[in-house]
Design an enzyme around this catalytic site. Sequence first.
Site, PDB file in Angstrom:
ATOM      1  N   THR A 185       0.858  -1.194   0.000  1.00 63.88           N
ATOM      2  CA  THR A 185       0.000   0.000   0.000  1.00 63.88           C
ATOM      3  C   THR A 185       0.888   1.236   0.000  1.00 63.88           C
ATOM      4  O   THR A 185       1.996   1.193   0.539  1.00 63.88           O
ATOM      5  CB  THR A 185      -0.892   0.048   1.255  1.00 63.88           C
ATOM      6  OG1 THR A 185      -0.024   0.062   2.400  1.00 63.88           O
ATOM      7  CG2 THR A 185      -1.803  -1.140   1.331  1.00 63.88           C
ATOM      8  N   GLU A 330      -5.846  -3.534  -0.875  1.00 58.39           N
ATOM      9  CA  GLU A 330      -6.222  -4.650   0.002  1.00 58.39           C
ATOM     10  C   GLU A 330      -7.425  -5.431  -0.519  1.00 58.39           C
ATOM     11  O   GLU A 330      -7.748  -6.495  -0.007  1.00 58.39           O
ATOM     12  CB  GLU A 330      -6.575  -4.120   1.411  1.00 58.39           C
ATOM     13  CG  GLU A 330      -5.402  -3.594   2.208  1.00 58.39           C
ATOM     14  CD  GLU A 330      -5.121  -2.120   1.955  1.00 58.39           C
ATOM     15  OE1 GLU A 330      -5.465  -1.626   0.859  1.00 58.39           O
ATOM     16  OE2 GLU A 330      -4.548  -1.465   2.836  1.00 58.39           O
ATOM     17  N   LYS A 439     -13.006  17.694  12.047  1.00 55.67           N
ATOM     18  CA  LYS A 439     -13.882  17.637  13.214  1.00 55.67           C
ATOM     19  C   LYS A 439     -14.114  19.057  13.708  1.00 55.67           C
ATOM     20  O   LYS A 439     -13.227  19.688  14.236  1.00 55.67           O
ATOM     21  CB  LYS A 439     -13.267  16.753  14.289  1.00 55.67           C
ATOM     22  CG  LYS A 439     -13.223  15.326  13.779  1.00 55.67           C
ATOM     23  CD  LYS A 439     -12.625  14.333  14.723  1.00 55.67           C
ATOM     24  CE  LYS A 439     -12.664  12.978  14.050  1.00 55.67           C
ATOM     25  NZ  LYS A 439     -11.365  12.387  13.780  1.00 55.67           N
ATOM     26  N   TRP A 444     -18.660  16.187  12.044  1.00 57.07           N
ATOM     27  CA  TRP A 444     -17.683  15.915  10.990  1.00 57.07           C
ATOM     28  C   TRP A 444     -18.033  16.667   9.712  1.00 57.07           C
ATOM     29  O   TRP A 444     -19.189  16.724   9.312  1.00 57.07           O
ATOM     30  CB  TRP A 444     -17.662  14.415  10.661  1.00 57.07           C
ATOM     31  CG  TRP A 444     -17.045  13.569  11.734  1.00 57.07           C
ATOM     32  CD1 TRP A 444     -16.652  13.974  12.971  1.00 57.07           C
ATOM     33  CD2 TRP A 444     -16.773  12.161  11.657  1.00 57.07           C
ATOM     34  NE1 TRP A 444     -16.153  12.911  13.670  1.00 57.07           N
ATOM     35  CE2 TRP A 444     -16.208  11.784  12.893  1.00 57.07           C
ATOM     36  CE3 TRP A 444     -16.940  11.189  10.663  1.00 57.07           C
ATOM     37  CZ2 TRP A 444     -15.815  10.480  13.174  1.00 57.07           C
ATOM     38  CZ3 TRP A 444     -16.554   9.897  10.935  1.00 57.07           C
ATOM     39  CH2 TRP A 444     -15.981   9.538  12.179  1.00 57.07           C
TER      40      TRP A 444
HETATM   41  P1  AMP Z   1      -5.052   2.380  -3.006  1.00 58.33           P
HETATM   42  O1  AMP Z   1      -4.894   1.155  -2.217  1.00 58.33           O
HETATM   43  O2  AMP Z   1      -3.772   3.087  -3.270  1.00 58.33           O
HETATM   44  O3  AMP Z   1      -5.835   2.170  -4.254  1.00 58.33           O
HETATM   45  O4  AMP Z   1      -5.881   3.402  -2.102  1.00 58.33           O
HETATM   46  C1  AMP Z   1      -7.152   3.075  -1.614  1.00 58.33           C
HETATM   47  C2  AMP Z   1      -7.810   4.310  -1.077  1.00 58.33           C
HETATM   48  O5  AMP Z   1      -8.027   5.257  -2.121  1.00 58.33           O
HETATM   49  C3  AMP Z   1      -9.173   4.071  -0.515  1.00 58.33           C
HETATM   50  O6  AMP Z   1      -9.129   3.567   0.796  1.00 58.33           O
HETATM   51  C4  AMP Z   1      -9.795   5.456  -0.595  1.00 58.33           C
HETATM   52  O7  AMP Z   1      -9.395   6.271   0.475  1.00 58.33           O
HETATM   53  C5  AMP Z   1      -9.196   6.000  -1.860  1.00 58.33           C
HETATM   54  N1  AMP Z   1     -10.129   5.835  -2.973  1.00 58.33           N
HETATM   55  C6  AMP Z   1     -10.119   4.888  -3.924  1.00 58.33           C
HETATM   56  N2  AMP Z   1     -11.113   5.071  -4.801  1.00 58.33           N
HETATM   57  C7  AMP Z   1     -11.798   6.168  -4.391  1.00 58.33           C
HETATM   58  C8  AMP Z   1     -12.956   6.874  -4.857  1.00 58.33           C
HETATM   59  N3  AMP Z   1     -13.599   6.512  -5.957  1.00 58.33           N
HETATM   60  N4  AMP Z   1     -13.365   7.937  -4.139  1.00 58.33           N
HETATM   61  C9  AMP Z   1     -12.728   8.323  -3.022  1.00 58.33           C
HETATM   62  N5  AMP Z   1     -11.643   7.712  -2.541  1.00 58.33           N
HETATM   63  C10 AMP Z   1     -11.175   6.645  -3.212  1.00 58.33           C
END
Ligand code: AMP
Length: 546
Positions: A185, A330, A439, A444
Amino acid sequence: MLGLMQDWPLLCHKILDHAAIQHPNREIVSRSVEGPIVRTNYRDVRQRALKVAKRLEQEGFQVGDRIATLAWNTARHLEAWYGIMGMGGVYHTLNPRLFPQQIAWIMNHAEDKALFVDLTFLPLVEKIAAEVKSLTKVIVLTDGANMPQTSLPDVVAYENWIGEADADYRWKALDEKAASGMCYTSGTTGDPKGVVYSHRSNVIHAMLACMPDAMGISARDTILPVVPMFHANAWGLAQSSPMVGAKLVMPGGRMDGEAIYELLTTEKVTFTAAVPTVWLLLLQHMEKNDLKLPHLKKVVIGGSACPRSMTEKFEKNYDVEVIHAWGMTEMSPLGSLATIKPEYAATTGDALFDIKQTQGYAPFGVEMKVTDDENNELPWDGKKFGRLKVRGPAVAAAYYGGAGKEQFDADNWFDTGDVAHINENGYMQITDRAKDVIKSGGEWISTIDLENIAVGHPDVAEAAVIGIAHPKWDERPLLVVVRKEGKNPSKEELLAFMEGKIAKWWMPDDVAFVDEIPHTATGKIQKTTLRDQFKGYELPTASSAA
Ligand code: AMP
């Protein structure tokens, strides 16, 4: 009583076998790292993947060995992936946008034994290779003629290397639960965490991705995965495209608007996927040059929230259907997609864009819930937001080496770290990352909602919202804006534009203009850096409240 059906393990290389049998001549077109456009097909990719597997085995690599790739999306990268998996190895995609030291850290943590690398990243590898003690072999994804001088030991040009093997190889018979791949990640705080996919999880994920109400892809599609294979498996497209036998167009290292537009039109791409920043570049390029998209039917946008203005532009100006999707490394990574259920069949205009603005609903294979801080499940009313939790056959059960244990509970629910609400029809909307939410006075405020509205202003190129310490309210929102080239909107203009679109108490207390907003290696706004940048910032409302 057990079922009397065959035990046919779900193995990734069976996807490529299927593509080579049923769709042997379907093209895979790549913008090569060396420059020219090159063409191959599933039959040849499979043959060459078999050679990769054979060569790896000849070199002494074994089942379970982690074999890294540091490469753009090309047919060679795809061959390497399937070859690694087919000999029982574990592909480990590295994100070249990370700092060299982070890459070295990740490689050491995964104990990568070999590395397939594009020419682009050879200088980077020369810097860090000595630090990665487990690394014994570097294979440069090029041919002998393009192979540069390098200080690395045990390095070889890919074409020479596989040229020494024939394709007389049988894929390893593996347990479907065997590890197939790894991806760390991007981790904006703390050390990166390793996600370990299995053959089973990858195959199931590829199937769920193909479903009509998920990505809805078919053999008749031409697919351009702009999203890199190092970003959560190119959102599964490197597996789901061969699964359905779609033509693949691989963009290589060029992801600027002009290069992407060229591939979209010359290869008649019907389906593509990437993060919003890529589409921002494409839309700007098309607007500037008055271009159209005659072939493209669908674009999947995710990785961070897709601004409504982007969806509207694609759909209204270019007649391209936008599917907003949410997911995580994940989760292999698909979690939800905003395709339209019959409940919204009669919905049109702005109300339909409201639905498309959500991150959509979970396909079969993903369970989802939102909870409060005491782990009580919240109602699906489209209002109450809380922590988003998921589980399913393609969702991580743990991180490599046991990091982040607190994110997994005894019932297998994985806490995504996202804050969201779900409506009565199952459509989920992310309001924030848990650590980014503002916050204010015990309530929120969603930074994503504010960003989406701000970026809808015609003079705004990009917007980010962060919480700034406030003597009375704890935190209040600051809107940080990058203006479009040649445009000069004022703070008052922007705030007036937002008025009426959100609750009054959500209105940003101030607007700051910057030249650039920092991004993570996967194209998300880097709020930690932005918060550091604005540390100690004094809001105009702070002095009157103190
Ligand atoms: P990654 O593992 O790098 O793809 O990151 C995952 C994270 O990206 C998620 O937990 C979200 O916080 C963010 N994310 C992915 N897709 C979206 C979306 N369509 N809208 C908002 N946040 C997103």
